[in-house]
Design a protein around this motif. Sequence first.
Motif, PDB file in Angstrom:
ATOM      1  N   LEU A  40      -3.117 -10.928  -8.915  1.00  0.00           N
ATOM      2  CA  LEU A  40      -3.266 -10.936  -7.456  1.00  0.00           C
ATOM      3  C   LEU A  40      -3.850  -9.613  -6.979  1.00  0.00           C
ATOM      4  O   LEU A  40      -3.653  -8.582  -7.610  1.00  0.00           O
ATOM      5  CB  LEU A  40      -1.910 -11.169  -6.782  1.00  0.00           C
ATOM      6  N   THR A  41      -4.520  -9.647  -5.837  1.00  0.00           N
ATOM      7  CA  THR A  41      -5.070  -8.420  -5.252  1.00  0.00           C
ATOM      8  C   THR A  41      -3.972  -7.712  -4.452  1.00  0.00           C
ATOM      9  O   THR A  41      -2.899  -8.277  -4.217  1.00  0.00           O
ATOM     10  CB  THR A  41      -6.240  -8.740  -4.302  1.00  0.00           C
ATOM     11  N   ALA A  42      -4.297  -6.497  -4.004  1.00  0.00           N
ATOM     12  CA  ALA A  42      -3.316  -5.740  -3.211  1.00  0.00           C
ATOM     13  C   ALA A  42      -2.991  -6.482  -1.913  1.00  0.00           C
ATOM     14  O   ALA A  42      -1.826  -6.605  -1.525  1.00  0.00           O
ATOM     15  CB  ALA A  42      -3.865  -4.348  -2.912  1.00  0.00           C
ATOM     16  N   GLU A  43      -4.021  -7.013  -1.254  1.00  0.00           N
ATOM     17  CA  GLU A  43      -3.790  -7.734   0.016  1.00  0.00           C
ATOM     18  C   GLU A  43      -2.898  -8.947  -0.201  1.00  0.00           C
ATOM     19  O   GLU A  43      -2.052  -9.273   0.639  1.00  0.00           O
ATOM     20  CB  GLU A  43      -5.126  -8.169   0.623  1.00  0.00           C
ATOM     21  N   GLU A  44      -3.112  -9.623  -1.317  1.00  0.00           N
ATOM     22  CA  GLU A  44      -2.264 -10.792  -1.605  1.00  0.00           C
ATOM     23  C   GLU A  44      -0.820 -10.368  -1.860  1.00  0.00           C
ATOM     24  O   GLU A  44       0.117 -11.089  -1.510  1.00  0.00           O
ATOM     25  CB  GLU A  44      -2.843 -11.565  -2.802  1.00  0.00           C
ATOM     26  N   HIS A  45      -0.654  -9.189  -2.454  1.00  0.00           N
ATOM     27  CA  HIS A  45       0.708  -8.663  -2.604  1.00  0.00           C
ATOM     28  C   HIS A  45       1.338  -8.390  -1.238  1.00  0.00           C
ATOM     29  O   HIS A  45       2.510  -8.674  -1.023  1.00  0.00           O
ATOM     30  CB  HIS A  45       0.698  -7.375  -3.431  1.00  0.00           C
ATOM     31  N   PHE A  46       0.534  -7.840  -0.319  1.00  0.00           N
ATOM     32  CA  PHE A  46       1.065  -7.573   1.026  1.00  0.00           C
ATOM     33  C   PHE A  46       1.518  -8.896   1.667  1.00  0.00           C
ATOM     34  O   PHE A  46       2.575  -8.959   2.290  1.00  0.00           O
ATOM     35  CB  PHE A  46       0.004  -6.903   1.920  1.00  0.00           C
TER      36      PHE A  46
ATOM     37  N   LYS B 216      -0.003  -9.622   9.877  1.00  0.00           N
ATOM     38  CA  LYS B 216       0.748  -8.392  10.142  1.00  0.00           C
ATOM     39  C   LYS B 216       1.055  -7.676   8.814  1.00  0.00           C
ATOM     40  O   LYS B 216       0.974  -6.445   8.731  1.00  0.00           O
ATOM     41  CB  LYS B 216       2.047  -8.727  10.870  1.00  0.00           C
ATOM     42  N   ALA B 217       1.385  -8.475   7.799  1.00  0.00           N
ATOM     43  CA  ALA B 217       1.714  -7.872   6.502  1.00  0.00           C
ATOM     44  C   ALA B 217       0.502  -7.126   5.945  1.00  0.00           C
ATOM     45  O   ALA B 217       0.632  -6.005   5.434  1.00  0.00           O
ATOM     46  CB  ALA B 217       2.176  -8.959   5.530  1.00  0.00           C
ATOM     47  N   ILE B 218      -0.667  -7.729   6.072  1.00  0.00           N
ATOM     48  CA  ILE B 218      -1.884  -7.094   5.529  1.00  0.00           C
ATOM     49  C   ILE B 218      -2.219  -5.821   6.306  1.00  0.00           C
ATOM     50  O   ILE B 218      -2.529  -4.781   5.709  1.00  0.00           O
ATOM     51  CB  ILE B 218      -3.070  -8.089   5.533  1.00  0.00           C
TER      52      ILE B 218
ATOM     53  N   ALA C 101      -1.070   2.111   2.963  1.00  0.00           N
ATOM     54  CA  ALA C 101      -1.901   2.574   1.843  1.00  0.00           C
ATOM     55  C   ALA C 101      -2.753   3.763   2.262  1.00  0.00           C
ATOM     56  O   ALA C 101      -2.951   4.710   1.487  1.00  0.00           O
ATOM     57  CB  ALA C 101      -2.780   1.429   1.349  1.00  0.00           C
ATOM     58  N   SER C 102      -3.240   3.742   3.502  1.00  0.00           N
ATOM     59  CA  SER C 102      -4.100   4.852   3.963  1.00  0.00           C
ATOM     60  C   SER C 102      -3.314   6.158   4.033  1.00  0.00           C
ATOM     61  O   SER C 102      -3.887   7.236   3.866  1.00  0.00           O
ATOM     62  CB  SER C 102      -4.716   4.517   5.326  1.00  0.00           C
TER      63      SER C 102
ATOM     64  N   LEU D  67       6.946  -1.935   2.967  1.00  0.00           N
ATOM     65  CA  LEU D  67       6.204  -2.859   3.839  1.00  0.00           C
ATOM     66  C   LEU D  67       7.036  -3.416   4.989  1.00  0.00           C
ATOM     67  O   LEU D  67       6.560  -3.545   6.119  1.00  0.00           O
ATOM     68  CB  LEU D  67       5.655  -4.007   2.985  1.00  0.00           C
ATOM     69  N   HIS D  68       8.287  -3.767   4.718  1.00  0.00           N
ATOM     70  CA  HIS D  68       9.098  -4.432   5.743  1.00  0.00           C
ATOM     71  C   HIS D  68       9.943  -3.441   6.542  1.00  0.00           C
ATOM     72  O   HIS D  68      10.883  -3.840   7.233  1.00  0.00           O
ATOM     73  CB  HIS D  68       9.978  -5.509   5.108  1.00  0.00           C
TER      74      HIS D  68
END
Lengths: 274, 229
Positions: A151-157, A170-172, A179-180, A210-211
């Motif tokens: 999975l990509t990073a965005e998909e992990h988000f 919102k998660a992405i 990440a920035s 993230l949460h």
Amino acid sequence: MNWPQRFEAELVRLGVQPVVARRLTADTAAQAGEHDADPDGFFGPAHLYARHLVAELQTPAAGTAPERCVPGQVMLQLSGVGKRYRRRAVFSGVDLTVRGGEVAAIVGANGCGKSTLLRICAGLTPPSCGTVHRTRRVGFVPQDGGTAGWLTAEEHFTLFGAAAGMVPRKAISTGTHLASLLAWRPSRVQPVQELSGGTRQKLNLVLGELHGPDLLLLDEPYQGFDQGSYLDFWRQVRSWRDAGRAVVVVTHLLHELQNVDHVLDLGAVAGRVA
Amino acid sequence: MTALVVAGLSAREVTRRRTAMLLVISLPLWFYLVRRDLTGQSMRMLTLGIAWAVSTLTLFVVNASRGVDPRLRVSGASVAGIIGGRLIAMSGFGVLLATAYLILVAIDQDIQRFWAIAVTMLITALIAAPFGSLVGALLPRELEGALALLSVCAVQMLADPAGLTAKFMPFWSGREIGTYAVDGTGIEFLWRGLAHGALVWALCTGLTLAVFARRLRLARYPEPVPDSR
């Protein structure tokens, strides 16, 4: 892009106001000019010097006490916690209280149970004895693994956001922003297995946060980080603390202990057991 | 919502394993082609090939998620959401695979009870997903799991379908319904097959959920008592 442009872009990416970034770039270029030197040779790579400068600017001047918020409510309380695998006692009698706005470090030799204790705090491993009181919203960052390679990073988000009840968009956006702060811009198409070890750890760190948990449990999360990322990480820990969150970090880098409020030497505790 | 997101991302994950996907999709074809001249045999081999393909791919997906699942639990996901989502994705893949081979059979074979062949393939695909998931839950390494699936499929292939051993195998239902479809036997073959299939599906799904509920259980800690400071 030449060195000053790369330097200014990196400063902006690290969150410095564009006007301030321009002024710092001009100052830096002038400083190199005074020595009649090429900035690349004088300061080193632009992005690393930018990170170094940002970290320096955020460090309190010598002799002044860092501004600290008053510790808040208890987020984690361990009383007499122990772990035993069959007949072998890993540790016992561990006491630790961490409040919001505090950072605790768990140190100790390899195999003394640091990761096990962190898993106990996360609720993934039950303690053999003792009591644990813990806030509900918790973020856990394991030492390695914890991601899906295809999975990509965005998909992990998206995935971790869904677990916490966040909508994908919102998660992405939250994940990308976090990440920035670690000076990383996730690729939309690159699967995680193609990322470097350090970047995977950044992803791990972002997923744990993230949460917006009240308590962050970090198991040596800086493995594979370069110098700049390492500084970013500790800057991030300080910002979590200043935001009133509690942080428990497993580490064996003793020179960082000046940045923490509590140190739990699990090696000493395990030594008492043995 | 978690289940749907897990299902969608599991499906994406599977499609990115291109080599494995190619091998898994083509595997039933080789099973079919070696007995293409005998309708009954080719149907049984094809069904077994679908079972093997879907269960093996599910096993890989389950094993690949081993590190992620505990973190998803800590973040707030339920076991049913995580495991259910993955089963939805893999069952969907199984149904697609079975449908594709059903089209091949419709073109290439002349079967009187074609609808029963459709039931055979679909029920096999639907059982294969939770069965692969259960094997993945019990055997943590891919090689061990793949060998276990190979053993089950080999016994299923070689065991006398009327004997007791075959009845204890997970894909016996496909064999019974297949016999009804191809050999024109009585309706009791169909009912026996459906009952066996439903029982195996329920067992595999229930056991998978039970194993993961235990493995992914979180300790429930009381919240700290708020102090007055």
